[in-house]
Design an enzyme around this catalytic site. Sequence first.
Site, PDB file in Angstrom:
ATOM      1  N   GLY A  97      -6.597  -6.338   4.026  1.00 54.96           N
ATOM      2  CA  GLY A  97      -6.225  -7.756   4.109  1.00 54.96           C
ATOM      3  C   GLY A  97      -7.063  -8.662   3.225  1.00 54.96           C
TER       4      GLY A  97
ATOM      5  N   ILE B 216     -10.290  -8.858   2.809  1.00 54.19           N
ATOM      6  CA  ILE B 216     -11.588  -8.372   2.300  1.00 54.19           C
ATOM      7  C   ILE B 216     -11.429  -7.945   0.840  1.00 54.19           C
ATOM      8  CG2 ILE B 216     -13.436  -6.682   2.613  1.00 54.19           C
ATOM      9  CD1 ILE B 216     -12.553  -6.320   5.493  1.00 54.19           C
TER      10      ILE B 216
ATOM     11  N   LYS C 191      -3.943   3.236   2.633  1.00 55.04           N
ATOM     12  CA  LYS C 191      -5.079   2.460   2.109  1.00 55.04           C
ATOM     13  C   LYS C 191      -6.209   3.388   1.659  1.00 55.04           C
ATOM     14  CE  LYS C 191      -3.894  -1.378   5.155  1.00 55.04           C
ATOM     15  NZ  LYS C 191      -4.063  -1.875   6.527  1.00 55.04           N
TER      16      LYS C 191
ATOM     17  N   VAL D 264      -5.225  -3.386   0.506  1.00 54.13           N
ATOM     18  CA  VAL D 264      -6.232  -2.720   1.344  1.00 54.13           C
ATOM     19  C   VAL D 264      -7.108  -3.740   2.057  1.00 54.13           C
ATOM     20  CG1 VAL D 264      -8.162  -1.082   1.359  1.00 54.13           C
ATOM     21  CG2 VAL D 264      -6.307  -0.782  -0.291  1.00 54.13           C
TER      22      VAL D 264
ATOM     23  N   GLU E  84       2.875  -3.426  10.866  1.00 48.20           N
ATOM     24  CA  GLU E  84       3.862  -3.172   9.826  1.00 48.20           C
ATOM     25  C   GLU E  84       5.265  -3.390  10.388  1.00 48.20           C
ATOM     26  OE1 GLU E  84       2.975  -2.217   6.500  1.00 48.20           O
ATOM     27  OE2 GLU E  84       1.249  -3.074   7.487  1.00 48.20           O
TER      28      GLU E  84
ATOM     29  N   LYS F 180       0.817  -1.226   0.000  1.00 53.71           N
ATOM     30  CA  LYS F 180       0.000   0.000   0.000  1.00 53.71           C
ATOM     31  C   LYS F 180       0.842   1.263   0.000  1.00 53.71           C
ATOM     32  CE  LYS F 180       0.342  -2.249   3.925  1.00 53.71           C
ATOM     33  NZ  LYS F 180      -0.190  -2.970   5.025  1.00 53.71           N
TER      34      LYS F 180
HETATM   35  N1  HSE Z   1      -0.387  -3.408   9.486  1.00 57.70           N
HETATM   36  C1  HSE Z   1      -1.563  -3.579   8.719  1.00 57.70           C
HETATM   37  C2  HSE Z   1      -2.757  -3.553   9.658  1.00 57.70           C
HETATM   38  C3  HSE Z   1      -1.494  -4.882   7.984  1.00 57.70           C
HETATM   39  O1  HSE Z   1      -2.561  -3.651  10.868  1.00 57.70           O
HETATM   40  O2  HSE Z   1      -3.880  -3.423   9.213  1.00 57.70           O
HETATM   41  C4  HSE Z   1      -2.486  -4.993   6.896  1.00 57.70           C
HETATM   42  O3  HSE Z   1      -2.321  -4.017   5.906  1.00 57.70           O
END
Ligand code: HSE
Length: 437
Positions: free
Chosen positions: A135, A137, A206, A133, A191, A106
């Site tokens: 995960g 979904i 995102k 964006v 992350e 992203k």
């Molecule tokens: N670090 C991100 C989160 C991972 O916690 O949503 C998924 O993009």
Amino acid sequence: MKTPVKVGLIGLGTVGQGVIRLLKDNADAISARLGRPLVVTMAAARDLNRARDCDLDGIALTSDAQAVASSPDVDIVAELIGGTEPALSLVSAALARGTPVVTANKALLALDGNTVFERARAGNAAVGFEAAVAGGIPVIKVVREGLAGNRIDQVAGIINGTCNYILTQMRDQGQSFTDALAEAQRLGYAEADPTFDIEGIDAAHKLTILASIAFGMPLSFDAVSVQGITAVSAQDIRVAEALGYRIKHLGIAKRSGGKVELRVHPTLVPEQHLLAKVDGVLNSVLIHGNGSGPIGLYGAGAGGDATASAVVADLVDIARGLGGDAGTRVPDLGFAPASLTALPVLPLAETESAFYLRLRVADEPGVLKGITSIFAELDISIEAIQQREPPRASDDATVALITSEASEQRIHEAVQRIEALPFVREQLSRIRVEHFN
Ligand code: HSE
């Protein structure tokens, strides 16, 4: 058996390992859908000696990511390393050869996506980014394809699993911010640099992508107002709850009157609203199309397996179209490139919303009158107000209130005047409220 589609993976972290597991575990189902097998034949990782939770048999391993990006032996490159460089160079190298790319990155798309998609067009190669964006979904597909007949005026939701996990743990388990963050890191949600999560940057990446595919605008990360969750206190969570709200970290992209609002911040959401019930690492995205009406998506927003599900969906889509050309593909951002239009973005100071304010005051007569008269002078009404008596007579009292909708500017003026009152003990805590009416 038909020739397998060969995938080159760059990155063997949480998501890369998830992709290898999913492709092996679901090989039959995937090949039944695609009509031919889809296999990882090559993978690059910085440290090849690290133990990994997947079966690497049959995969040629290398520490040279460029070798995968430029390999004539892979049909699709999956970039799963994150960050802008070397990801941009690697993705560009693949696209320059006409090799399609799937990415979960992203940051790369939010910051350099306009370049990436230009290079994809030049190389006549697709870029899949479902995994970037929310995960697991499939929100990109829904917005870009499922809602192609709509004018979309709002996309909003919980799009950072780590923030949602932390806020949930703080509320439900009374866990400290630091412990909840450490747990989210251990579970593989956060992350590589978790400040990206807790400072709201990941959600802003995102939101940039969502706004682009929803409104048909170029990727404009710099236009997003960003606030993370580090200033949300356990006390705010409790006080908001007593007022009938939950604190969630939201990304909000709205379009009205030819302008857009792009903002990421902690938000009070009424406890009966859908978003208030989305807990833990779960994400939820609400989309409003003028034909479809409201649409709500809900699912795992982070984690290796969920994100791998989105990566594999893109691999299957692209594998189906191999040999096709740009004319038959869904445009990368869902709009014909020539139609992408930069839209004016409303400065945060001019955006309107309701606000939650909490302040610590001396327990003495005239306090509420002093506060409410400032709101009256600024023509801001108060929707709810609550005063908590101090536990001991000598302590300060807590006042919390919810305002009507007002511009950020006007609220800011009210806050400054209230903070200057002699009986106010410390800076106000201020969080936006969304009712999604
Ligand atoms: N670090 C991100 C989160 C991972 O916690 O949503 C998924 O993009």
